[in-house]
Design a protein around this motif. Structure first.
Motif, PDB file in Angstrom:
ATOM      1  N   GLU A 296       0.834  -1.193   0.000  1.00 59.07           N
ATOM      2  CA  GLU A 296       0.000   0.000   0.000  1.00 59.07           C
ATOM      3  C   GLU A 296       0.874   1.250   0.000  1.00 59.07           C
ATOM      4  OE1 GLU A 296      -2.716  -0.339   3.229  1.00 59.07           O
ATOM      5  OE2 GLU A 296      -3.547  -2.249   2.532  1.00 59.07           O
ATOM      6  N   PRO A 297       0.350   2.363  -0.509  1.00 57.89           N
ATOM      7  CA  PRO A 297       1.149   3.592  -0.548  1.00 57.89           C
ATOM      8  C   PRO A 297       1.630   3.987   0.846  1.00 57.89           C
ATOM      9  CG  PRO A 297      -0.876   3.833  -1.822  1.00 57.89           C
ATOM     10  CD  PRO A 297      -0.987   2.545  -1.080  1.00 57.89           C
ATOM     11  N   ALA A 298       2.830   4.571   0.877  1.00 56.70           N
ATOM     12  CA  ALA A 298       3.386   5.019   2.159  1.00 56.70           C
ATOM     13  C   ALA A 298       2.500   6.097   2.766  1.00 56.70           C
ATOM     14  CB  ALA A 298       4.806   5.540   1.955  1.00 56.70           C
ATOM     15  N   ARG A 299       2.388   6.078   4.069  1.00 56.35           N
ATOM     16  CA  ARG A 299       1.558   7.055   4.759  1.00 56.35           C
ATOM     17  C   ARG A 299       2.225   8.425   4.725  1.00 56.35           C
ATOM     18  NH1 ARG A 299      -1.122   4.575  10.142  1.00 56.35           N
ATOM     19  NH2 ARG A 299      -2.448   6.375   9.742  1.00 56.35           N
ATOM     20  N   ALA A 300       1.410   9.445   4.486  1.00 56.61           N
ATOM     21  CA  ALA A 300       1.928  10.809   4.417  1.00 56.61           C
ATOM     22  C   ALA A 300       2.236  11.313   5.820  1.00 56.61           C
ATOM     23  CB  ALA A 300       0.908  11.723   3.745  1.00 56.61           C
ATOM     24  N   PRO A 301       3.283  12.105   5.974  1.00 54.17           N
ATOM     25  CA  PRO A 301       3.593  12.657   7.300  1.00 54.17           C
ATOM     26  C   PRO A 301       2.549  13.677   7.743  1.00 54.17           C
ATOM     27  CG  PRO A 301       5.056  13.566   5.638  1.00 54.17           C
ATOM     28  CD  PRO A 301       4.270  12.493   4.956  1.00 54.17           C
ATOM     29  N   ILE A 302       2.370  13.773   9.034  1.00 52.22           N
ATOM     30  CA  ILE A 302       1.447  14.739   9.636  1.00 52.22           C
ATOM     31  C   ILE A 302       2.282  15.783  10.369  1.00 52.22           C
ATOM     32  CG2 ILE A 302      -0.453  15.052  11.262  1.00 52.22           C
ATOM     33  CD1 ILE A 302      -1.166  12.101  10.829  1.00 52.22           C
ATOM     34  N   VAL A 303       1.971  17.040  10.153  1.00 52.32           N
ATOM     35  CA  VAL A 303       2.681  18.129  10.832  1.00 52.32           C
ATOM     36  C   VAL A 303       2.023  18.368  12.186  1.00 52.32           C
ATOM     37  CG1 VAL A 303       3.321  20.567  10.754  1.00 52.32           C
ATOM     38  CG2 VAL A 303       3.368  19.191   8.662  1.00 52.32           C
ATOM     39  N   LEU A 304       2.817  18.269  13.233  1.00 55.12           N
ATOM     40  CA  LEU A 304       2.344  18.501  14.598  1.00 55.12           C
ATOM     41  C   LEU A 304       2.987  19.781  15.120  1.00 55.12           C
ATOM     42  CD1 LEU A 304       0.874  17.684  17.200  1.00 55.12           C
ATOM     43  CD2 LEU A 304       2.855  16.254  17.774  1.00 55.12           C
ATOM     44  N   ARG A 305       2.166  20.810  15.285  1.00 48.41           N
ATOM     45  CA  ARG A 305       2.668  22.092  15.785  1.00 48.41           C
ATOM     46  C   ARG A 305       2.747  22.073  17.309  1.00 48.41           C
ATOM     47  NH1 ARG A 305      -2.003  25.454  13.167  1.00 48.41           N
ATOM     48  NH2 ARG A 305      -3.010  23.467  13.649  1.00 48.41           N
TER      49      ARG A 305
ATOM     50  N   ALA B 142       8.963  20.140  22.380  1.00 48.06           N
ATOM     51  CA  ALA B 142       9.103  19.323  21.177  1.00 48.06           C
ATOM     52  C   ALA B 142       9.861  18.039  21.485  1.00 48.06           C
ATOM     53  CB  ALA B 142       9.823  20.128  20.090  1.00 48.06           C
ATOM     54  N   GLU B 143      10.870  18.130  22.356  1.00 48.13           N
ATOM     55  CA  GLU B 143      11.649  16.945  22.710  1.00 48.13           C
ATOM     56  C   GLU B 143      10.781  15.911  23.411  1.00 48.13           C
ATOM     57  OE1 GLU B 143      12.453  20.046  23.366  1.00 48.13           O
ATOM     58  OE2 GLU B 143      14.123  20.353  21.960  1.00 48.13           O
TER      59      GLU B 143
ATOM     60  N   ALA C 154      12.181  16.504  13.237  1.00 48.69           N
ATOM     61  CA  ALA C 154      11.963  17.917  13.539  1.00 48.69           C
ATOM     62  C   ALA C 154      11.531  18.648  12.277  1.00 48.69           C
ATOM     63  CB  ALA C 154      13.227  18.537  14.117  1.00 48.69           C
ATOM     64  N   GLY C 155      10.558  19.561  12.420  1.00 52.15           N
ATOM     65  CA  GLY C 155      10.098  20.346  11.288  1.00 52.15           C
ATOM     66  C   GLY C 155      11.127  21.365  10.860  1.00 52.15           C
ATOM     67  N   THR C 156      11.000  21.816   9.630  1.00 46.95           N
ATOM     68  CA  THR C 156      11.958  22.789   9.103  1.00 46.95           C
ATOM     69  C   THR C 156      11.844  24.146   9.778  1.00 46.95           C
ATOM     70  OG1 THR C 156      10.362  23.336   7.354  1.00 46.95           O
ATOM     71  CG2 THR C 156      12.022  21.651   6.855  1.00 46.95           C
TER      72      THR C 156
ATOM     73  N   SER D 299       7.693  22.705  14.925  1.00 52.25           N
ATOM     74  CA  SER D 299       6.763  21.627  14.625  1.00 52.25           C
ATOM     75  C   SER D 299       7.526  20.326  14.461  1.00 52.25           C
ATOM     76  CB  SER D 299       5.958  21.940  13.351  1.00 52.25           C
ATOM     77  OG  SER D 299       6.825  22.003  12.231  1.00 52.25           O
ATOM     78  N   LEU D 300       6.766  19.235  14.390  1.00 58.81           N
ATOM     79  CA  LEU D 300       7.326  17.912  14.168  1.00 58.81           C
ATOM     80  C   LEU D 300       6.651  17.298  12.959  1.00 58.81           C
ATOM     81  CD1 LEU D 300       7.266  16.540  17.848  1.00 58.81           C
ATOM     82  CD2 LEU D 300       9.233  17.485  16.636  1.00 58.81           C
ATOM     83  N   SER D 301       7.398  16.527  12.191  1.00 56.48           N
ATOM     84  CA  SER D 301       6.840  15.761  11.080  1.00 56.48           C
ATOM     85  C   SER D 301       6.724  14.305  11.536  1.00 56.48           C
ATOM     86  CB  SER D 301       7.746  15.863   9.853  1.00 56.48           C
ATOM     87  OG  SER D 301       7.236  15.067   8.795  1.00 56.48           O
ATOM     88  N   VAL D 302       5.491  13.794  11.582  1.00 53.65           N
ATOM     89  CA  VAL D 302       5.217  12.503  12.219  1.00 53.65           C
ATOM     90  C   VAL D 302       4.567  11.554  11.218  1.00 53.65           C
ATOM     91  CG1 VAL D 302       4.081  11.339  14.150  1.00 53.65           C
ATOM     92  CG2 VAL D 302       4.872  13.705  14.403  1.00 53.65           C
ATOM     93  N   ILE D 303       5.093  10.339  11.145  1.00 55.09           N
ATOM     94  CA  ILE D 303       4.478   9.278  10.341  1.00 55.09           C
ATOM     95  C   ILE D 303       4.016   8.178  11.289  1.00 55.09           C
ATOM     96  CG2 ILE D 303       4.836   7.547   8.544  1.00 55.09           C
ATOM     97  CD1 ILE D 303       6.914   9.339   7.304  1.00 55.09           C
ATOM     98  N   ALA D 304       2.722   7.876  11.253  1.00 53.22           N
ATOM     99  CA  ALA D 304       2.156   6.866  12.143  1.00 53.22           C
ATOM    100  C   ALA D 304       2.548   5.473  11.676  1.00 53.22           C
ATOM    101  CB  ALA D 304       0.637   6.995  12.193  1.00 53.22           C
ATOM    102  N   PRO D 305       2.719   4.519  12.590  1.00 52.81           N
ATOM    103  CA  PRO D 305       3.052   3.143  12.198  1.00 52.81           C
ATOM    104  C   PRO D 305       1.869   2.466  11.531  1.00 52.81           C
ATOM    105  CG  PRO D 305       2.672   3.276  14.553  1.00 52.81           C
ATOM    106  CD  PRO D 305       2.642   4.687  14.045  1.00 52.81           C
TER     107      PRO D 305
END
Length: 815
Positions: free
Chosen positions: A415-424, A438-439, A454-456, A460-466
């Protein structure tokens, strides 16, 4: 979900007790409903102290001991163990105890000495093989404490309430993953005793694949997201080893044989349902090839399932079939014809991921729910299949042997890879009301398998769920994960400034809240019943998938539901009933959907108030009480509108608002015993709800309230500190004059010091002229700052009587 405490500790060697584990999971993951000690056969064993010990006068290897089990009486106990010491603590089984081996202890003489129970060894308690001496205890508990409370003996079943959004918790692996994150103890799958065999790497294909002599073909990828299979030859089916039996029985599963127990072990360890077919019982073509086909059943096909039931299938049900006939309902249950038995030597092992919707359709159509269907309906992680297949092969070879293992087949399109979610990070603080760095946020999420970067922007954080967390779809889901892993008790509990929302409450919710408060203040109790009734094809809306064919229709009125509740109370010898419900009713409409109305209904019968020793002869509800309830409902639900109650042929009173009939007051017919009081009911339509399939932008989909509902400020007044003044008025009402008209004049004339007006009596007969009736009210006056004088009360009485006579021709009744 039934989990084994010891099984969890095999995956994560934590040190919490079962009670501490319960509190930890309940606070952070899911509610633990119950802890069930599995060694209830030791419930009668207590901690006791040997006070004195002496040799038996007629035996060289026996001793006579004085034992204190906390009852205040020393018991004589004869023991044959050589390691008895005075002052030490031991497990003690008093007279009458049934031991784990089935022996019931009795008070008896041994070589002339009386023995009142038994000091126990580890072997006698089923806690080990040591039988050379009794089991000495190193515990600090009062004498007489049950052994199960004094020390961790045996396993404990942990019963967890898993929500539908967390299917990953329907396994020991999923729960252990949470425990590992909460305790910091690493997680690892335990080695399988004797399971050191290497399983070949699977070959992946998109639609069809071969494993050994079996060819797998998935006709429709909508039926199975992934299908893996392997052939194991040369197995010996028989009893399972003791450790495997202990594992499966610890979660409430009956041990059957080593192969079936292995499949159940994998299901409960990993949450991946698996199935073993007897390969020899599957159809073989002339080339010696066995076809394994995932397809939908043909209408009318018959399958004899493992529960012994012959089932006729329809075209909606997915099945596992060979070239000729079905052998299993996909994701639900296997078939009897390919069942593993003692004569089985070759296996086809299935590890699949079936579609949740198709599994649910099959389960409902067949009325057949299993551990497998329960998991597939909630979605199983497709990436779990290779791990499950490898462990299943290792486990079966370890407990049942096997001379050859084919190269596993894997029918799967990744299946397609899950897109990252931005967590502010700012969003976390805004939602939770407390800052989380953030840590810390990254650490919490990483601990349960999320990939975090870590977000750019640095904020924020860039998160990919398992893969096992399909419930995570947006930023707010990640905020919830951070909150629960941090611990809700870690957030401050002081009141802080906040900005109220700008979105007004839905008018129907506000109306329902007011109606509910009004009925509760009258002493009624709310019910929340299902809106299903027996009904009939004509005049009722039928449910397409009813929970029961005996209640396959939607109700047309709420009083019918309350009547059934009242009959249930009467069957339990409870004749005082005060119930109400705010709920929907349904009537067949012109389109495919019924006409839905929001209504309120109340049913009263028996005593007006609960029994009390000060009023043993409490008055019973009558039609006037029901009318009063109706008047109160109209006052709350239709404030400021022209409402009236009038007599009717089909009811005691009909309720009209602005000329439109919206309800009624009536007697309620019940299947009641002869001692039951009459029942009276009120039902009122509050609104008609929209049945439009799609709402227009900005439309109110919750219906239109019968009146504009505004939020009025609450007014609080202090408790009165001055005495009240009361007097009664017995008035003669001419024919046709309503009591409500008299009350309105009294309230208008009495002034603001009238605190209470109560109608308490009605009389017709001797002393009252024909066509008239005598009605009595009690008036209560109170001044907020001083005591009222008799002269003031008399003046108000005279003024009220004068206005009543001039406006309504109502006079005071003379004695």
């Amino acid at each position: 979900m039934n989990a084994s405490y010891e099984w969890l500790r095999a995956l994560v060697p934590f040190h919490q007790t079962p009670a501490q584990l319960r509190d930890l999971l309940t606070a952070h993951t899911a509610t633990v409903d119950e802890l069930i000690p599995l060694r209830q056969d030791l419930a009668a064993i207590v901690v006791a102290r040997v006070v004195t010990t002496a040799p038996h006068p007629d035996s060289d290897h026996l001793s006579v001991n004085k034992v204190d089990m906390g009852t205040g009486e020393l018991l004589d106990v004869v023991c044959g163990a050589p390691n008895v010491q005075a002052g030490a603590l031991y497990p003690f089984a008093p007279t009458g105890t049934t031991m784990p081996n089935g022996l019931k202890l009795e008070r008896r003489k041994i070589r002339g000495a009386l023995s009142n129970g038994m000091l126990c060894s580890a072997r006698e308690l089923g806690l080990g093989q040591d039988h050379e001496g009794i089991m000495r205890l190193d515990v600090d508990v009062p004498l007489g404490t049950p052994l199960l409370q004094a020390m961790p003996v045996g396993d404990t079943q942990v019963v967890i309430d898993v929500g539908a959004n967390r299917p990953d918790l329907l396994s020991h692996l999923g729960i252990a993953r949470e425990i590992s994150a909460l305790t910091g103890v690493p997680l690892a799958l335990p080695p399988i005793p004797g399971g050191d065999v290497a399983c070949p790497a699977p070959e992946r294909k998109a639609r069809a694949a071969r494993t050994g002599s079996a060819v797998i073909h998935v006709e429709d990828r909508e039926l199975a997201r992934r299908y893996m299979g392997v052939v194991v030859r040369g197995v010996t089916v028989g009893p399972s080893p003791e450790w495997l039996v202990a594992r499966v029985t610890s979660v409430g599963v009956r041990s059957i044989n080593n192969v079936v127990d292995a499949t159940n072990y994998i299901l409960h360890e990993l949450g991946q349902p698996v199935h073993a077919f007897d390969l020899a019982k599957l159809g073989v073509d002339d080339k010696g090839t066995t076809s394994v086909v995932v397809r939908k059943a043909k209408a009318g096909e018959v399958l004899h399932t493992l529960d012994g039931v012959e089932r006729t299938l329809d075209a909606r049900i997915p099945v596992i079939a060979d070239a000729e006939r079905p052998h299993a309902v996909a994701g639900v249950m296997g078939g009897k014809e390919s069942e593993v038995t003692e004569g089985t030597t070759d296996l086809f092992l299935e590890v699949a991921n079936f579609h949740a919707g198709h599994t649910r359709t099959a389960r409902r159509a067949l009325s057949l729910s299993t551990d497998a269907s329960y998991r597939f309906e909630r979605a199983v992680d497709p990436e779990l299949a290779p791990v499950a297949l490898e462990r299943l092969v290792q486990l079966i070879v370890a407990v049942a042997g096997g001379t050859s293992i084919s190269t596993p087949a894997d029918v799967y399109l990744p299946e397609p890879a899950r897109a990252p979610i931005v967590l502010r990070i700012s969003r976390i603080a805004r939602v939770l009301g407390d800052a989380v760095s953030a840590e810390d946020s990254a650490r919490y999420l990483t601990s349960i398998g999320f990939r975090v970067e870590a977000g750019t922007d640095g904020a924020s954080l860039s998160v990919i769920a398992p893969s096992w967390r399909e419930d995570i779809s947006g930023e707010i889901d990640l905020v919830e994960e951070v909150a629960r892993l941090r611990g809700y008790d870690a957030f401050p509990n002081e009141l802080r400034p906040f900005r109220p929302g700008t979105v007004p409450d839905d008018p129907m919710w506000t109306l329902g809240h007011r109606v509910r408060d009004a009925l509760v203040s009258l002493g009624l109790l709310e019910t929340r019943a299902m809106p299903f009734v027996k009904g009939a094809p004509e005049g009722f809306a039928r449910v397409s998938n009813p929970l029961s064919e005996t209640e396959a229709y939607l109700r047309r009125d709420v009083l019918d539901t309350l009547a059934r509740r009242a009959e249930y109370n009467l069957a339990q010898m409870q004749g005082d009933v005060r119930l109400f419900e705010i709920g929907s009713t349904f009537a067949p409409g012109e389109g495919s959907l019924p006409v839905e109305e929001l209504r309120v209904a109340a049913l009263v019968m028996g005593r007006r108030a609960p029994r009390h020793f000060t009023d043993t002869q409490a008055a019973r509800y009558d039609e006037w009480d029901a009318k009063a309830i109706a008047e109160r409902l109209v006052e709350v639900a239709f404030a400021g509108r022209d409402a009236s109650l009038a007599g009717s042929e089909h009811a005691l009173w009909t309720i009209s608002v602005d000329g439109d009939e919206v309800g009624h007051v009536s007697r309620v017919s019940l299947d009641a015993p002869v001692w039951a009081a009459p029942a009276f009911g009120v039902e009122l339509r509050l609104a008609t709800l929209s049945a439009a399939p799609v709402a227009a932008p900005g439309a109110n989909v919750h219906g239109v309230a019968p009146a504009a509902i505004t939020r009025a400020p609450f007014t609080f007044t202090p408790q009165p500190s001055t005495p009240a003044a009361e007097f009664d008025l017995a008035l003669l009402l001419p024919a046709g004059r309503l009591a409500s008209e008299v009350e309105a004049v009294i309230r208008r004339t009495a002034g603001e010091m009238l605190e209470r007006l109560e109608l308490f009596d009605e009389y017709t007969g001797e002393g009252v002229e024909a066509g008239a009736r005598s009605v009595a009210w009690r008036l209560t006056f109170r001044h907020p700052e001083r005591t009222l004088r008799d002269k003031e009360i008399d003046g108000r009485r005279s003024r009220i009587l004068g206005v009543l006579e001039s406006e309504l021709n109502v006079r005071q009744r003379s004695t």
